[in-house]
Design an enzyme around this catalytic site. Structure first.
Site, PDB file in Angstrom:
ATOM      1  N   PRO A   1      11.579 -25.956  26.275  1.00  0.00           N
ATOM      2  CA  PRO A   1      11.606 -25.071  25.245  1.00  0.00           C
ATOM      3  C   PRO A   1      10.958 -24.457  24.206  1.00  0.00           C
ATOM      4  CG  PRO A   1      13.365 -26.370  25.412  1.00  0.00           C
ATOM      5  CD  PRO A   1      12.746 -27.048  26.356  1.00  0.00           C
TER       6      PRO A   1
ATOM      7  N   TYR B   1       2.499 -17.702  22.334  1.00  0.00           N
ATOM      8  CA  TYR B   1       3.601 -17.567  22.278  1.00  0.00           C
ATOM      9  C   TYR B   1       4.254 -16.386  22.566  1.00  0.00           C
ATOM     10  CZ  TYR B   1       7.559 -18.602  19.570  1.00  0.00           C
ATOM     11  OH  TYR B   1       9.224 -18.853  19.348  1.00  0.00           O
TER      12      TYR B   1
HETATM   13  P1  FAS Z   1      18.237 -20.190  36.684  1.00  0.00           P
HETATM   14  O1  FAS Z   1      18.817 -21.381  36.964  1.00  0.00           O
HETATM   15  O2  FAS Z   1      18.775 -19.656  35.397  1.00  0.00           O
HETATM   16  O3  FAS Z   1      19.263 -18.601  37.668  1.00  0.00           O
HETATM   17  C1  FAS Z   1      19.468 -19.475  38.652  1.00  0.00           C
HETATM   18  C2  FAS Z   1      20.797 -19.467  40.039  1.00  0.00           C
HETATM   19  O4  FAS Z   1      21.042 -19.524  40.671  1.00  0.00           O
HETATM   20  C3  FAS Z   1      21.732 -19.454  38.938  1.00  0.00           C
HETATM   21  O5  FAS Z   1      22.729 -18.634  38.299  1.00  0.00           O
HETATM   22  C4  FAS Z   1      22.401 -20.322  39.851  1.00  0.00           C
HETATM   23  O6  FAS Z   1      24.029 -20.743  39.670  1.00  0.00           O
HETATM   24  C5  FAS Z   1      22.242 -20.132  40.975  1.00  0.00           C
HETATM   25  N1  FAS Z   1      21.994 -21.349  42.076  1.00  0.00           N
HETATM   26  C6  FAS Z   1      22.155 -22.362  41.975  1.00  0.00           C
HETATM   27  N2  FAS Z   1      21.650 -22.855  44.046  1.00  0.00           N
HETATM   28  C7  FAS Z   1      22.353 -22.273  44.116  1.00  0.00           C
HETATM   29  C8  FAS Z   1      22.354 -22.232  45.570  1.00  0.00           C
HETATM   30  N3  FAS Z   1      22.353 -23.687  46.874  1.00  0.00           N
HETATM   31  N4  FAS Z   1      23.060 -20.953  46.258  1.00  0.00           N
HETATM   32  C9  FAS Z   1      23.274 -19.992  45.251  1.00  0.00           C
HETATM   33  N5  FAS Z   1      23.084 -19.612  44.339  1.00  0.00           N
HETATM   34  C10 FAS Z   1      22.357 -20.973  43.060  1.00  0.00           C
HETATM   35  N6  FAS Z   1      14.313 -21.742  28.352  1.00  0.00           N
HETATM   36  C11 FAS Z   1      13.361 -20.976  27.403  1.00  0.00           C
HETATM   37  O7  FAS Z   1      12.705 -19.947  26.833  1.00  0.00           O
HETATM   38  N7  FAS Z   1      14.684 -21.075  25.962  1.00  0.00           N
HETATM   39  C12 FAS Z   1      15.319 -21.991  26.135  1.00  0.00           C
HETATM   40  O8  FAS Z   1      15.885 -22.555  24.876  1.00  0.00           O
HETATM   41  C13 FAS Z   1      15.920 -22.480  27.110  1.00  0.00           C
HETATM   42  N8  FAS Z   1      17.346 -23.321  26.841  1.00  0.00           N
HETATM   43  C14 FAS Z   1      17.777 -23.747  28.463  1.00  0.00           C
HETATM   44  C15 FAS Z   1      18.771 -24.405  28.506  1.00  0.00           C
HETATM   45  C16 FAS Z   1      19.104 -25.206  29.490  1.00  0.00           C
HETATM   46  C17 FAS Z   1      20.155 -25.979  29.515  1.00  0.00           C
HETATM   47  C18 FAS Z   1      18.295 -24.443  30.425  1.00  0.00           C
HETATM   48  C19 FAS Z   1      18.603 -25.487  31.823  1.00  0.00           C
HETATM   49  C20 FAS Z   1      17.416 -24.012  30.750  1.00  0.00           C
HETATM   50  C21 FAS Z   1      17.169 -23.361  29.531  1.00  0.00           C
HETATM   51  N9  FAS Z   1      15.850 -22.422  29.542  1.00  0.00           N
HETATM   52  C22 FAS Z   1      14.901 -21.788  28.450  1.00  0.00           C
HETATM   53  C23 FAS Z   1      15.198 -21.813  30.501  1.00  0.00           C
HETATM   54  C24 FAS Z   1      15.571 -21.403  30.772  1.00  0.00           C
HETATM   55  O9  FAS Z   1      15.867 -20.120  30.387  1.00  0.00           O
HETATM   56  C25 FAS Z   1      15.285 -20.896  32.881  1.00  0.00           C
HETATM   57  O10 FAS Z   1      13.836 -20.113  32.676  1.00  0.00           O
HETATM   58  C26 FAS Z   1      15.834 -19.457  33.695  1.00  0.00           C
HETATM   59  O11 FAS Z   1      17.128 -18.967  33.396  1.00  0.00           O
HETATM   60  C27 FAS Z   1      14.805 -19.416  34.540  1.00  0.00           C
HETATM   61  O12 FAS Z   1      16.051 -18.445  35.399  1.00  0.00           O
HETATM   62  P2  FAS Z   1      15.799 -18.341  36.513  1.00  0.00           P
HETATM   63  O13 FAS Z   1      14.971 -18.786  37.300  1.00  0.00           O
HETATM   64  O14 FAS Z   1      17.041 -17.209  36.789  1.00  0.00           O
HETATM   65  O15 FAS Z   1      17.059 -19.751  37.301  1.00  0.00           O
HETATM   66  C1  PHB Z   2      16.517 -20.560  21.308  1.00  0.00           C
HETATM   67  O1  PHB Z   2      17.808 -20.544  22.457  1.00  0.00           O
HETATM   68  O2  PHB Z   2      16.837 -19.142  20.389  1.00  0.00           O
HETATM   69  C2  PHB Z   2      15.251 -20.527  21.600  1.00  0.00           C
HETATM   70  C3  PHB Z   2      15.041 -21.645  22.125  1.00  0.00           C
HETATM   71  C4  PHB Z   2      13.841 -22.024  22.015  1.00  0.00           C
HETATM   72  C5  PHB Z   2      12.701 -21.529  21.779  1.00  0.00           C
HETATM   73  C6  PHB Z   2      12.865 -20.507  20.412  1.00  0.00           C
HETATM   74  C7  PHB Z   2      14.384 -20.079  20.564  1.00  0.00           C
HETATM   75  O3  PHB Z   2      11.116 -22.012  21.632  1.00  0.00           O
END
Ligand code: FAS
Ligand code: PHB
Length: 389
Positions: free
Chosen positions: A292, A384
């Site tokens: 992230p 960015y």
């Molecule tokens: P998602 O994972 O959001 O959504 C996938 C969906 O599919 C979920 O709702 C899940 O329940 C569902 N699913 C899974 N298996 C399934 C199945 N078998 N049947 C039906 N549904 C199912 N990105 C940033 O830019 N900044 C951050 O700070 C950041 N922090 C993060 C922290 C964590 C803990 C995680 C895991 C990710 C983080 N990310 C961050 C990345 C995150 O934001 C993802 O890029 C974003 O959620 C991607 O969205 P989707 O591709 O929709 O996946």
């Molecule tokens: C946020 O969760 O606000 C966040 C996380 C990662 C970044 C910037 C912002 O690089």
């Protein structure tokens, strides 16, 4: 039941794809494993690239984003206490918007409810079938009853641990991965942010990030070892560690309070290739993961589904397979550039267990080069704020 496009997952990728297709008259059904409340309860991304904000406008879900989102012209780096601000707007005329992923998801869910399109939450045992032919099917169980969804295409938007990528024969897919030896311990707190813009901090004790969700809700992170347990971190321990990694002024200005969410996210870089398997397409975290640090995860998911929606709309409107045939190559080019940037930001800002004195000097040199060269700063700015979709 039958639909044109079966979307697996109601995260930002699945919901935004559904929205873009519905607006173009392409019927979809979304199958989501969890409840709506569970999906909304996940605290994740916070920064939207300018292109993502524009895409949400195009999807007709930008109203709250413009009302509540915070437009930022730049970010700060704090490198061993030395601070430097990168003014993206002055450098390349672009900005980012701070608006939590939870709110993006809420806006997309609301729009889908209003459109009347079908979303099946708590769909269990989802399985994909015959996507290597032209009559793919999805099976799922809802309230104990088995169902079959016939469709033309399946969009795997079910995240890193989803069923879609796992349904692809091992010989048909290649993966690339780097697992980092640390994670991010994040907290959410209802206190004013310590600064107007984000502060990315490098310190010998580890990385820290000062972010926010609004003028009254802040989001902070500290780098922790990969095997760290969140139970070992009281709020007081978190605040003390965060202060140690910031410059004195910022540390003094920190407004602390009780955390309303606290969790540890692992960091990895991951890409699957290709992203199309007959009538199955992968998008978002199902296709790739970025650390992230570069704020790319959510934004990449948005650019993937923008391309996939265009391809599917072209298929139905013009009976042309050109877009769907070119989807994987088109999105992988942008994905790998975002992977590079996210890896680079992670490499210069974190402390690695095996970091030797030479590596620490190289990290410092990266910071000195960034703050001393407009060309380097412009490169940071364009990555960015988001490369063209
Ligand atoms: P998602 O994972 O959001 O959504 C996938 C969906 O599919 C979920 O709702 C899940 O329940 C569902 N699913 C899974 N298996 C399934 C199945 N078998 N049947 C039906 N549904 C199912 N990105 C940033 O830019 N900044 C951050 O700070 C950041 N922090 C993060 C922290 C964590 C803990 C995680 C895991 C990710 C983080 N990310 C961050 C990345 C995150 O934001 C993802 O890029 C974003 O959620 C991607 O969205 P989707 O591709 O929709 O996946
Ligand atoms: C946020 O969760 O606000 C966040 C996380 C990662 C970044 C910037 C912002 O690089």
């Amino acid at each position: 039941m039958r639909t044109k496009v079966a979307i697996i997952g109601a995260g930002p990728a699945g919901l935004l794809l559904g929205r873009l297709l519905d607006k173009a008259g392409v019927e979809t059904v979304i199958l989501e494993r969890r409840s709506r409340e569970y999906v909304l309860g996940r605290i994740r991304a916070g920064v939207l690239e300018q292109g993502t904000a524009e895409l949400l406008d195009k999807a007709g879900v930008g109203e709250r984003l413009h009302a509540d989102g915070l437009v930022h012209d730049g970010v700060e780096f704090c490198f061993d206490g030395d601070r430097h601000r990168f003014d993206f707007h002055a450098l390349i005329g672009k900005t980012v918007t701070v608006y939590g992923q939870t709110e993006v998801t809420r806006d997309l869910m609301q729009a889908r409810d209003t459109s009347g399109a079908t979303t099946i939450y708590e769909a269990e045992h989802v399985s994909l079938h015959d996507f290597d032919g032209d009559r793919p099917r999805v099976h799922y169980v809802k309230d104990g009853v088995e169902h079959e969804l016939a469709c033309d295409f399946i969009a795997g938007c079910d995240g890193y641990h989803g069923v879609s990528r796992a349904s692809v024969p091992e010989a048909a897919i290649r993966t690339f991965e780097r697992v980092y030896p640390f994670g991010w311990l994040g907290i959410l707190v209802d206190r004013p942010p310590v600064a107007e813009e984000l502060i990315y901090a490098h310190h010998e004790r580890g990385f820290a990030l000062c972010s926010m969700r609004s003028h009254t809700r802040s989001r902070y992170y500290v780098q922790v070892p990969a095997n760290e347990r969140v139970e070992e971190w009281t709020d007081d321990r978190f605040w003390d560690e965060l202060r140690r990694r910031l410059d004195a002024d910022t540390a003094d200005n920190l407004v602390t309070g009780p955390s309303i969410e606290k969790s540890i996210a692992p960091l990895r870089s991951f890409v699957a290739e290709p992203l199309r398997f007959g009538r199955l397409f992968l998008a978002g975290d199902a296709a790739h993961i970025v650390p992230p640090t570069g704020a790319k995860g959510l934004n990449l998911a948005a650019s993937d589904v923008c391309a996939l929606a265009e391809a599917l709309i072209e298929f139905y409107a013009e009976h042309s397979p050109a877009g769907i045939d070119g989807y994987s190559t088109r999105v992988l080019s942008r994905i790998w550039k975002a992977e590079r940037f996210s890896w680079w930001m992670t490499s210069i800002l974190h402390t690695f267990p095996d970091t030797d004195s030479f590596s620490r000097r190289i990290q410092r040199a990266e910071f000195e080069y960034l703050r001393g060269s407009e060309a380097a700063a412009r490169s940071l700015a364009e990555n960015y704020t988001g490369l063209p979709i």
